[in-house]
Design an enzyme around this catalytic site. Structure first.
Site, PDB file in Angstrom:
ATOM      1  CG  ASP A  65     -22.534 -42.076 -68.058  1.00  0.00           C
ATOM      2  OD1 ASP A  65     -21.446 -42.206 -68.651  1.00  0.00           O
ATOM      3  OD2 ASP A  65     -22.760 -41.180 -67.235  1.00  0.00           O
TER       4      ASP A  65
ATOM      5  CG  HIS B   7     -18.444 -40.543 -67.871  1.00  0.00           C
ATOM      6  ND1 HIS B   7     -19.775 -40.451 -67.574  1.00  0.00           N
ATOM      7  CD2 HIS B   7     -17.887 -39.369 -67.503  1.00  0.00           C
ATOM      8  CE1 HIS B   7     -20.026 -39.262 -67.042  1.00  0.00           C
ATOM      9  NE2 HIS B   7     -18.894 -38.583 -66.988  1.00  0.00           N
TER      10      HIS B   7
ATOM     11  CB  VAL C 256     -15.236 -46.554 -53.778  1.00  0.00           C
ATOM     12  CG1 VAL C 256     -16.325 -46.194 -54.770  1.00  0.00           C
ATOM     13  CG2 VAL C 256     -13.942 -45.826 -54.132  1.00  0.00           C
TER      14      VAL C 256
ATOM     15  CB  ALA D 104     -28.807 -29.525 -65.551  1.00  0.00           C
TER      16      ALA D 104
ATOM     17  CB  VAL E 152     -34.016 -31.884 -64.600  1.00  0.00           C
ATOM     18  CG1 VAL E 152     -32.672 -32.568 -64.328  1.00  0.00           C
ATOM     19  CG2 VAL E 152     -34.728 -32.555 -65.761  1.00  0.00           C
TER      20      VAL E 152
ATOM     21  CB  SER F 278     -19.635 -36.389 -64.765  1.00  0.00           C
ATOM     22  OG  SER F 278     -19.882 -35.938 -66.057  1.00  0.00           O
TER      23      SER F 278
END
Length: 478
Positions: free
Chosen positions: A132, A164, A184, A269, A274, A323
């Site tokens: 990332d 991100h 979180v 993906a 995957v 994401s």
């Protein structure tokens, strides 16, 4: 399980999108190319002592041990020496912020992720590589992020100038922290995170960096899981080969299905090796932006997902996009591997498909895949047939108590204890147990942390007598 392989208050809507253009493989058609030498050519060139491969052919190393290089000129290359010569495409990041929305508890309740945590499974010992934009030093990640790599310049500086990657890492491994209201918490909040930074403040990165990141995750960082909240609409051989290499080495790859609001395919993906992840909202409805096609294996929360703020490093945020669905699933897979490190990709796919909450059409469909991932059903599936289960001794970071939890599975409560040692000498044994609030089938023993004391767990096994619990155990064994 490192070393074991089997063989932000905000709406954060960053999505990773690959912008591609097909061009002819000739100089002037592209700024840069990614190439792979055939195995025999690699051997022949590396056997010449006079100069390196890069010196002979003007190639820049990408993953040289796998014969992968980058070049801005291909006119002088002997095409017969290369498995592929492809455009080194640009990967771009796009996003906006709106610091108004509050966190939604459905991020966690809809998947019953607490079922993992209640039995003491937090992904401990599992290493997750996150390809990332890097990872910033957020308070809730400080204990779980290990040294990674900047795939752009080869350094260890993984500062997240985009924002991100920090939030993605938090979805997986943010520790419970009352200073951020405990809202979180990563789905595997004791897993190790390896940041593999492929893009910087320019909001763009190259495919070669992602490819290098996959190889690095396998060869250099010994990752068990790789999360890729990114994708390209092109089926590029370099990416496909890297994915196959990781899968062959027992690494579980997870990727976002994409936010095109269409049936467009995104890679990685779409690859069978995957686990592609789509998004649902807090009401378990398909997210309008989430791509719909056979790349979607399973879905997870992806709208107003609770996140760590990538800029306010002791604050929280919310965000939307596949994401964030992808790392949610990657974290649960890390939990699964913490229970059983020998799980293969096939095993994991079977467990997830058979335990997901079916949404949409009966069975598999291209909006939801097999449905919404459910941690509670996964726990029941994985513990079926055993008498009891323990995740071993854990240090609770909220109140600094050692604890060992034991989940009963229809059996009587066995004898289990915590033993305290000082300088190698046994000084105390603690047998006092209490039931977990709300679940009488989960019992625990707790003792305060003392830096001069070593704590070990033991459980009575009717077959072998009292035995140490060094890690997770399902009893009787086998």
């Amino acid at each position: 399980m490192t070393g074991i392989k089997k063989s932000a208050l905000a709406i954060f809507t960053i999505a990773l999108i690959v912008v591609l253009s097909k061009t002819a493989l000739a100089d002037g058609g592209a700024a840069e190319y990614i190439v792979k030498l055939k195995d025999e050519a690699q051997i022949a060139l590396m056997s010449e002592d006079s100069e390196s491969v890069s010196e002979q052919y003007g190639l820049e190393e990408c993953v040289p041990e796998h014969g992968i290089y980058v070049t801005d000129s291909i006119d002088e290359l002997d095409r017969d020496m290369f498995e592929y010569i492809e455009e080194n495409v640009t990967v771009e990041l796009f996003g906006t912020y709106d610091y108004t929305n509050l966190l939604k508890s459905e991020t966690y309740s809809n998947t019953a992720i607490e079922s993992m945590w209640n039995i003491g499974v937090y992904g401990a010992g599992v290493r997750v590589g996150v390809i990332d934009s890097g990872c910033n030093a957020h308070k809730a990640l400080s204990a779980n992020v290990v040294e990674g790599i900047n795939l752009i310049d080869g350094s260890t500086d993984v500062t997240d100038n985009v924002g991100h990657g920090t939030s993605v890492c938090g979805v997986i491994a943010a520790a419970y922290d009352s200073s951020v209201n405990g809202k979180v918490v990563g789905t595997a909040h004791k897993a190790e995170i390896v940041p593999l930074k492929f893009t910087d403040s320019s909001d763009s990165g190259l495919l070669s960096n992602i490819v290098a990141g996959i190889y690095a995750a396998v060869d250099d960082f010994d990752c068990d899981v790789i999360n890729m909240s990114c994708g390209t609409s092109e089926n590029v051989e370099a990416l496909k080969t890297a994915v196959s290499y990781a899968a062959k080495n027992g690494v579980i790859l997870v990727a976002a299905a994409g936010n095109d609001a269409s049936s467009a395919y995104n890679y990685p993906a779409t690859y069978s090796k995957v686990i592609g992840v789509g998004s649902v909202d807090s009401s378990k409805n398909h997210s309008s932006f989430s791509n719909t096609n056979i790349s979607v294996f399973v879905c997870a929360p992806g709208e107003s997902v609770a996140l760590l703020s990538p800029t306010r490093l002791s604050s929280t945020a919310t965000g939307s996009g596949t994401s964030f669905s992808s790392p949610y699933v990657a974290g649960i897979i890390a939990d699964m591997l913490a229970i059983n490190p020998d799980l293969t990709l096939s095993d994991i796919k079977t467990i997830i498909s058979e335990t997901a909450e079916d949404l949409g059409d009966d069975g598999y469909d291209t909006e939801y895949g097999w449905g919404l991932i459910r941690a509670d059903n996964i726990v029941e599936y994985m513990l079926a047939g055993c008498e009891y289960f323990t995740a071993g001794v854990d240090l609770c970071t909220e109140d600094d108590y050692y604890e060992m939890r034991l989940r009963l599975n229809g059996a009587d409560l066995p004898a289990f204890l915590l033993a305290e040692y000082e300088n190698g000498t046994l000084v105390d044994m603690i047998f006092d147990t209490s039931a977990l609030s709300g679940d009488d089938n989960i019992v625990l023993i707790r003792v305060p942390y003392d830096d001069s004391i070593t704590v070990k767990g033991f459980v009575w096994d009717s077959l072998g007598g009292i035995m140490p619990v060094s890690n997770i155990g399902i009893y009787p064994d086998g």
